[in-house]
Scaffold this motif. Structure first.
Motif, PDB file in Angstrom:
ATOM      1  N   TYR A  85       0.835  -1.319   0.034  1.00 48.99           N
ATOM      2  CA  TYR A  85      -0.059   0.138  -0.130  1.00 48.99           C
ATOM      3  C   TYR A  85       1.041   1.142   0.133  1.00 48.99           C
ATOM      4  CZ  TYR A  85      -3.863   3.205   1.273  1.00 48.99           C
ATOM      5  OH  TYR A  85      -5.031   4.024   1.517  1.00 48.99           O
ATOM      6  N   PHE A  86       0.145   2.287  -0.643  1.00 54.08           N
ATOM      7  CA  PHE A  86       1.266   3.314  -0.685  1.00 54.08           C
ATOM      8  C   PHE A  86       0.193   4.485  -0.867  1.00 54.08           C
ATOM      9  CE2 PHE A  86       2.743   6.709  -4.109  1.00 54.08           C
ATOM     10  CZ  PHE A  86       3.609   7.542  -3.203  1.00 54.08           C
ATOM     11  N   TYR A  87       0.610   5.819  -0.056  1.00 56.73           N
ATOM     12  CA  TYR A  87      -0.310   6.882  -0.020  1.00 56.73           C
ATOM     13  C   TYR A  87       0.706   8.044   0.096  1.00 56.73           C
ATOM     14  CZ  TYR A  87      -3.867  10.344   1.013  1.00 56.73           C
ATOM     15  OH  TYR A  87      -4.607  11.348   1.123  1.00 56.73           O
ATOM     16  N   GLY A  88       0.837   8.770  -0.932  1.00 56.01           N
ATOM     17  CA  GLY A  88       1.680  10.186  -0.707  1.00 56.01           C
ATOM     18  C   GLY A  88       2.233  10.659  -1.913  1.00 56.01           C
ATOM     19  N   PHE A  89       3.408  11.337  -2.197  1.00 56.29           N
ATOM     20  CA  PHE A  89       3.660  11.695  -3.441  1.00 56.29           C
ATOM     21  C   PHE A  89       5.057  11.222  -3.899  1.00 56.29           C
ATOM     22  CE2 PHE A  89       5.738  14.327  -0.124  1.00 56.29           C
ATOM     23  CZ  PHE A  89       6.812  14.843  -0.811  1.00 56.29           C
ATOM     24  N   ASN A  90       5.367  11.196  -5.171  1.00 53.39           N
ATOM     25  CA  ASN A  90       6.209  10.445  -6.009  1.00 53.39           C
ATOM     26  C   ASN A  90       7.561  11.219  -6.291  1.00 53.39           C
ATOM     27  OD1 ASN A  90       7.367   8.220  -7.226  1.00 53.39           O
ATOM     28  ND2 ASN A  90       5.417   7.733  -8.141  1.00 53.39           N
ATOM     29  N   GLN A  91       7.330  12.387  -6.016  1.00 55.05           N
ATOM     30  CA  GLN A  91       8.645  13.325  -6.471  1.00 55.05           C
ATOM     31  C   GLN A  91       9.471  14.038  -5.219  1.00 55.05           C
ATOM     32  OE1 GLN A  91       5.528  15.554  -9.133  1.00 55.05           O
ATOM     33  NE2 GLN A  91       7.149  15.525 -10.783  1.00 55.05           N
ATOM     34  N   GLY A  92      10.217  14.916  -5.497  1.00 50.27           N
ATOM     35  CA  GLY A  92      11.164  15.105  -4.467  1.00 50.27           C
ATOM     36  C   GLY A  92      10.658  16.110  -3.639  1.00 50.27           C
ATOM     37  N   GLU A  93       9.430  16.715  -3.786  1.00 49.90           N
ATOM     38  CA  GLU A  93       8.890  17.698  -2.936  1.00 49.90           C
ATOM     39  C   GLU A  93       7.430  17.921  -3.138  1.00 49.90           C
ATOM     40  OE1 GLU A  93       9.697  22.115  -4.063  1.00 49.90           O
ATOM     41  OE2 GLU A  93      11.478  20.987  -4.311  1.00 49.90           O
ATOM     42  N   THR A  94       6.639  18.633  -2.375  1.00 47.98           N
ATOM     43  CA  THR A  94       5.242  18.779  -2.471  1.00 47.98           C
ATOM     44  C   THR A  94       4.687  20.060  -1.670  1.00 47.98           C
ATOM     45  OG1 THR A  94       3.140  17.766  -2.948  1.00 47.98           O
ATOM     46  CG2 THR A  94       4.140  17.329  -0.906  1.00 47.98           C
ATOM     47  N   HIS A  95       3.785  20.762  -2.200  1.00 48.46           N
ATOM     48  CA  HIS A  95       3.087  21.629  -1.421  1.00 48.46           C
ATOM     49  C   HIS A  95       2.347  20.953  -0.607  1.00 48.46           C
ATOM     50  CE1 HIS A  95       0.520  25.126  -0.560  1.00 48.46           C
ATOM     51  NE2 HIS A  95       1.344  25.849  -1.425  1.00 48.46           N
ATOM     52  N   GLN A  96       2.502  21.247   0.886  1.00 49.10           N
ATOM     53  CA  GLN A  96       1.885  20.587   2.148  1.00 49.10           C
ATOM     54  C   GLN A  96       0.610  20.978   2.173  1.00 49.10           C
ATOM     55  OE1 GLN A  96       3.905  18.489   4.273  1.00 49.10           O
ATOM     56  NE2 GLN A  96       5.491  18.960   2.922  1.00 49.10           N
ATOM     57  N   TYR A  97      -0.146  21.954   1.368  1.00 45.26           N
ATOM     58  CA  TYR A  97      -1.441  22.070   1.382  1.00 45.26           C
ATOM     59  C   TYR A  97      -2.128  21.936   0.151  1.00 45.26           C
ATOM     60  CZ  TYR A  97      -0.246  25.484   5.284  1.00 45.26           C
ATOM     61  OH  TYR A  97       0.070  26.129   6.574  1.00 45.26           O
ATOM     62  N   ARG A 153       5.531  40.573   1.871  1.00 47.59           N
ATOM     63  CA  ARG A 153       4.637  39.402   1.811  1.00 47.59           C
ATOM     64  C   ARG A 153       4.955  38.623   3.298  1.00 47.59           C
ATOM     65  NH1 ARG A 153       4.285  36.464  -3.818  1.00 47.59           N
ATOM     66  NH2 ARG A 153       1.819  36.158  -2.779  1.00 47.59           N
ATOM     67  N   LEU A 154       5.121  39.334   4.630  1.00 46.46           N
ATOM     68  CA  LEU A 154       5.627  38.598   5.653  1.00 46.46           C
ATOM     69  C   LEU A 154       4.396  37.868   6.031  1.00 46.46           C
ATOM     70  CD1 LEU A 154       7.891  41.275   7.481  1.00 46.46           C
ATOM     71  CD2 LEU A 154       8.617  39.172   6.137  1.00 46.46           C
ATOM     72  N   GLU A 155       3.429  38.201   6.109  1.00 47.81           N
ATOM     73  CA  GLU A 155       2.259  37.807   6.754  1.00 47.81           C
ATOM     74  C   GLU A 155       1.889  36.532   5.931  1.00 47.81           C
ATOM     75  OE1 GLU A 155       1.398  38.401   9.711  1.00 47.81           O
ATOM     76  OE2 GLU A 155       2.827  39.957   9.625  1.00 47.81           O
ATOM     77  N   GLU A 156       2.247  36.457   4.721  1.00 48.70           N
ATOM     78  CA  GLU A 156       1.921  35.093   3.926  1.00 48.70           C
ATOM     79  C   GLU A 156       2.926  33.914   4.064  1.00 48.70           C
ATOM     80  OE1 GLU A 156       0.585  35.594  -0.365  1.00 48.70           O
ATOM     81  OE2 GLU A 156       1.007  37.769   0.164  1.00 48.70           O
ATOM     82  N   ILE A 157       3.937  34.357   4.637  1.00 49.29           N
ATOM     83  CA  ILE A 157       5.046  33.075   4.955  1.00 49.29           C
ATOM     84  C   ILE A 157       4.350  32.093   5.874  1.00 49.29           C
ATOM     85  CG2 ILE A 157       7.148  32.444   6.089  1.00 49.29           C
ATOM     86  CD1 ILE A 157       8.067  35.430   5.452  1.00 49.29           C
ATOM     87  N   GLY A 158       4.405  30.685   5.290  1.00 51.60           N
ATOM     88  CA  GLY A 158       3.823  29.434   5.591  1.00 51.60           C
ATOM     89  C   GLY A 158       2.525  29.375   5.338  1.00 51.60           C
ATOM     90  N   THR A 159       1.877  30.158   4.743  1.00 53.80           N
ATOM     91  CA  THR A 159       0.473  30.028   4.127  1.00 53.80           C
ATOM     92  C   THR A 159       0.352  29.259   2.918  1.00 53.80           C
ATOM     93  OG1 THR A 159       0.326  32.025   3.163  1.00 53.80           O
ATOM     94  CG2 THR A 159      -0.121  32.125   5.408  1.00 53.80           C
ATOM     95  N   PRO A 160      -0.766  28.775   2.378  1.00 57.49           N
ATOM     96  CA  PRO A 160      -0.702  28.286   1.284  1.00 57.49           C
ATOM     97  C   PRO A 160      -0.524  29.058  -0.082  1.00 57.49           C
ATOM     98  CG  PRO A 160      -2.731  27.504   2.241  1.00 57.49           C
ATOM     99  CD  PRO A 160      -1.951  28.989   3.353  1.00 57.49           C
ATOM    100  N   SER A 161      -0.511  30.523   0.098  1.00 58.66           N
ATOM    101  CA  SER A 161       0.058  31.099  -1.096  1.00 58.66           C
ATOM    102  C   SER A 161       1.507  31.439  -1.055  1.00 58.66           C
ATOM    103  CB  SER A 161      -0.519  32.600  -1.036  1.00 58.66           C
ATOM    104  OG  SER A 161      -0.161  33.200   0.124  1.00 58.66           O
TER     105      SER A 161
END
Length: 790
Positions: free
Chosen positions: A207-219, A415-423
């Motif tokens: 069973y596999f659930y996840g992503f296949n490449q080197g990184e992904t957007h966490q949101y 864009r300080l307030e956006e750091i860590g957000t989906p954008s």
């Protein structure tokens, strides 16, 4: 508890892989004659069971013998292999770092802390070596799969002669699963057409659930369940985060296995995307770290070093290595820069703490179910050191950095307030990554120094290890995990898998150290190499050579063969602080020769310093490159490297559409994501072309001709301007009539992690103009879309 190893130690001194077919066959035949433990085989999968009943004329005078499934030995432990991503040695509190990791602390108090454990300095190579028990070049994974080239040590294609621990355990009666980041499938195989034999489910994972490449957007991850792309279960606004998602999935899987079979042991490989960039932490976690790093990166390294000495993580007398000349002091930063760098670091720390929290949920679920005591937990805190790929000033979009574009301070200041957000897709400045690798020099990619290769590891198994709350200082490497698991589970390393003779395991078991803190090291030699950063460890000495800096991902200049070598006696110099190259040139020459011997033995050659240049998917195509692609219908979804590779070359896109009465709207075709990508769509009855490039070269080309009803040919034509940035002019046509034109200042050969699509834009919108329209699926009929290079 003491172990009697049942792993067969095959003849040593193997030559190059391509010369060993006959030797492997003979070894496999020899292994097949040896006695084996119950349920353990040197040939996998095991042969069909022999019928042991009796056949009569009818069933009444016959005796059935129904085939039974392969079963693991009674009492075999579960195995939970946890791997984090891009974590420096000095980040987590368990190893003296500034980020509280109470759940890792708890495991360490009940288990063993390994302070001299090593990785390869990069993602795919560490992951492949971890599961194969062989060096990363042996398994053809000398670099990440996206950089694969046509040399034996670098294809990114794990050979069939290097079976993984997942295959071995599955075929010896274990349930197997993988959650999170995989990153070991050849890039061109990540496709609906497969082949799927090098996906997790083709390499021993049920069973596999996840992503296949080197990184992904966490949101907004690019998710797969087994081999099928799937949507995330909820939106970021509803609280979605990838780490929480895979934790929920892993907990459910372990519970379902136990519900279905009370006696079957399981192997779970839990590999987070955290804390690889983009660094995404929910707002409530970011708030916890506001103001926690105001003293800056230089002071942080001093504090970490002091704490590590107090805890005994590093031996008395270990020096704190100095800041490299390439990095500026914290006190030299402007107030404006400090504000940005602090916010990026606070977010990074929050991401780590958030990750520890969810791994704690998984561990707690096992404890509550009564499974933790007989679960061998191997928790590796990072597949390499902290990443310096965010550049000297950090970045709002780390993908740009990987492509060789350093956006720097300007990308983040407003864009300080956006750091860590989906954008956002943020990454810390190099100096914060360096601080997280205390007390060592350098970072991820730099295989010459421990900042890139020395990662914390905790082992926890109350039922199998008497010792608890102790440290282990034996020198070990990621390839030693597989033989450790084999010894603990009393499973034999197979000599043959699927009819293919296996290259012998190259790691050594660490089980000898479980209950003997003073046991003599069994690993006496280990080479390291990544992008020509290279080193050799032998009997307490390290010789190494570094070329370039890890944040320069493209266009490295100079001769790496002329890069200076350094020499360290790491038995007395834990942090590689005292370079003895000048005072002991004879030892240096001896180790340089040994490195070349190991490099020749394990397919390390040819050495190659390139990173960004190797990311072009065309490097992994055979024969004549394609110049034309045609797709049919309204729903095509392909990873971008599998789709049409059109920018920055001259090309046309020709879409044959049927427009219903009243008109149509929606995305005709696109590739990429909100930070970088292109999209051809219809809105307000006119065509629009959007090219998004990290906010520095975004272009919207509006159409000036209305789309009629009925059959319509919508075309774009791109003419490059010959610049190194890939700029040019793009013109749209409706039924052959010019319908709008505009200038692209720059373009790229790839645009991130989201797919190429026809008929919709399904994850994040390339153009924010339609971000409120969901997938913005095309409401007409797409007969076909054709892409042609000119």
């Amino acid at each position: 508890m003491k172990f009697k190893s049942k792993q067969n130690h095959l003849p040593s001194g193997r030559q190059k892989m391509q010369h060993l077919t006959m030797e492997f066959a003979l070894v496999a035949m020899w292994l097949a004659t040896l006695p084996t433990a119950a349920g353990a085989q040197t040939q996998l999968p095991q042969p069909d069971p022999e019928f042991k009943g009796k056949i009569g004329e009818t069933y009444k005078d016959s005796t059935p013998s129904y085939p039974q499934p392969v079963k693991a030995a009674k009492g075999s432990p579960n195995v939970l292999l946890i791997l984090l991503d891009d974590v420096g040695y000095g980040m987590c509190s368990t190893f003296g770092g500034p980020v509280p990791t109470p759940h890792l602390d708890k495991l360490a108090k009940g288990g063993l802390t390994y302070t001299r454990f090593h990785t390869t300095a990069l993602c795919s190579p560490t992951r492949g070596a971890l599961l194969a028990g062989r060096n990363h070049h042996t398994i053809s994974t000398g670099v990440i799969t996206e950089c694969g080239t046509g040399y034996p040590g670098y294809t990114g294609i794990i050979p069939k002669s290097c079976g993984l621990i997942s295959q071995t355990l599955r075929d010896n009666g274990y349930a197997t699963s993988m959650f999170g980041k995989w990153h070991n499938t050849p890039e061109m195989d990540i496709s609906p057409a497969g082949p799927f034999d090098r996906w997790p489910t083709g390499l021993g994972f049920d069973y596999f659930y996840g992503f296949n490449q080197g990184e992904t957007h966490q949101y907004y991850p690019t998710l797969y369940r087994n081999t099928v792309p799937v949507d995330q279960p909820k939106t970021p606004e509803q609280g979605y985060h990838f780490t929480e998602d895979i934790t929920d999935e892993a907990i459910a899987w372990t519970r379902n296995v136990r519900a279905a079979n009370p006696d079957k042991p399981w192997f779970c490989y839990f590999s987070t995307g955290a804390v690889h960039a983009p660094h995404h932490a929910p707002a409530e976690w970011r708030a916890k770290y506001r103001g926690k790093f105001d003293y800056g990166w230089d002071r942080q390294r001093e504090l970490t070093h002091k704490k590590q000495l107090e805890m005994g993580i590093i031996p008395e007398g270990t020096k704190l290595t100095p800041r490299p000349a390439e990095l500026a002091a914290w006190d030299q930063q402007t107030p404006e820069a400090k504000k940005v760098y602090l916010r990026l670091m606070e977010n990074y720390a929050a991401f780590m703490a958030h990750t520890d929290h969810h791994i704690g949920r998984l561990i707690d679920s096992l404890e509550n179910a009564g499974e933790l005591d007989n679960t061998l937990v191997l928790y590796i805190v990072g597949d390499n050191g902290a990443s310096a790929e965010g550049g000297l000033e950090g970045t709002f979009s780390e993908l740009a950095s990987l492509l060789g574009v350093q956006l720097g301070l300007e990308s983040t200041i407003n864009r300080l307030e956006e750091i860590g957000t989906p954008s956002s897709e943020p990454h810390v400045p190099v100096a914060w990554a360096w601080a997280m690798c205390a007390p060592f020099q350098w970072t991820k990619q730099v295989a010459s120094h421990f900042g890139g290769t020395r990662n914390p590891m905790v082992v926890h198994w109350p039922q199998g290890i008497k010792s608890a709350g102790e440290m282990r200082t034996q020198f070990h490497h990621v390839i030693d995990v597989v033989p450790t698991i084999l010894e603990a589970t009393e499973v034999i390393a197979p000599g043959e898998v699927n009819g293919i003779a296996q290259i012998p395991i190259e790691g050594v078991s660490m089980a000898y150290s479980f209950d003997d803190a003073k046991a003599k090291d069994k690993r006496t030699i280990q080479y390291f190499e990544m992008f020509t950063n290279r080193a050799i460890y032998h009997d307490g000495w390290v010789a190494c050579s570094r070329f370039g800096v890890p944040w320069q991902t493209g266009g490295k200049e100079g001769d790496f063969l002329a890069a200076p070598w350094e020499l360290y006696n790491v038995e007395v110099d834990f942090s590689q602080a005292d370079n003895l190259a000048e005072s002991n040139p004879q030892k240096l020459r001896e180790l340089q020769q040994l490195f070349m011997a190991e490099a020749d033995k394990y397919n390390v050659l040819p050495l190659d310093p390139r990173l960004a240049e190797r990311l072009d998917p065309r490097n992994r195509l055979s024969g004549e490159p394609r110049t034309s692609w045609t797709y049919y219908g309204n729903r095509v979804w392909l990873p971008e490297p599998i789709g049409p590779l059109i920018f920055p070359q001259a090309h046309t896109i020709t879409a044959e559409l049927t427009i219903p009465t009243g008109g149509a709207q929606g995305v005709v075709t696109c590739a990429g994501a909100f930070s970088a990508g292109w999209s051809l769509y219809i809105a307000d009855n006119k065509p629009t072309f959007r090219y998004t490039y990290f906010d520095i070269a975004d272009v919207t080309i509006p159409g000036n001709v209305e789309i009629p009803e009925g059959n319509v040919t919508l075309m774009t034509e791109f003419e490059p301007d010959g610049s190194k940035l890939g700029g040019g002019t793009l013109t749209m046509y409706v039924n052959g009539k010019p319908a709008g034109s505009g200038k692209l200042e720059r373009s790229s050969f790839r645009h991130g992690l989201e797919p190429f699509e026809v008929g919709r834009d399904s994850i994040t919108p390339v153009d924010r103009a339609y971000q409120d329209k969901g997938e913005f699926a095309f409401t007409g009929k797409i007969e076909k879309v054709k892409f042609d290079l000119k």
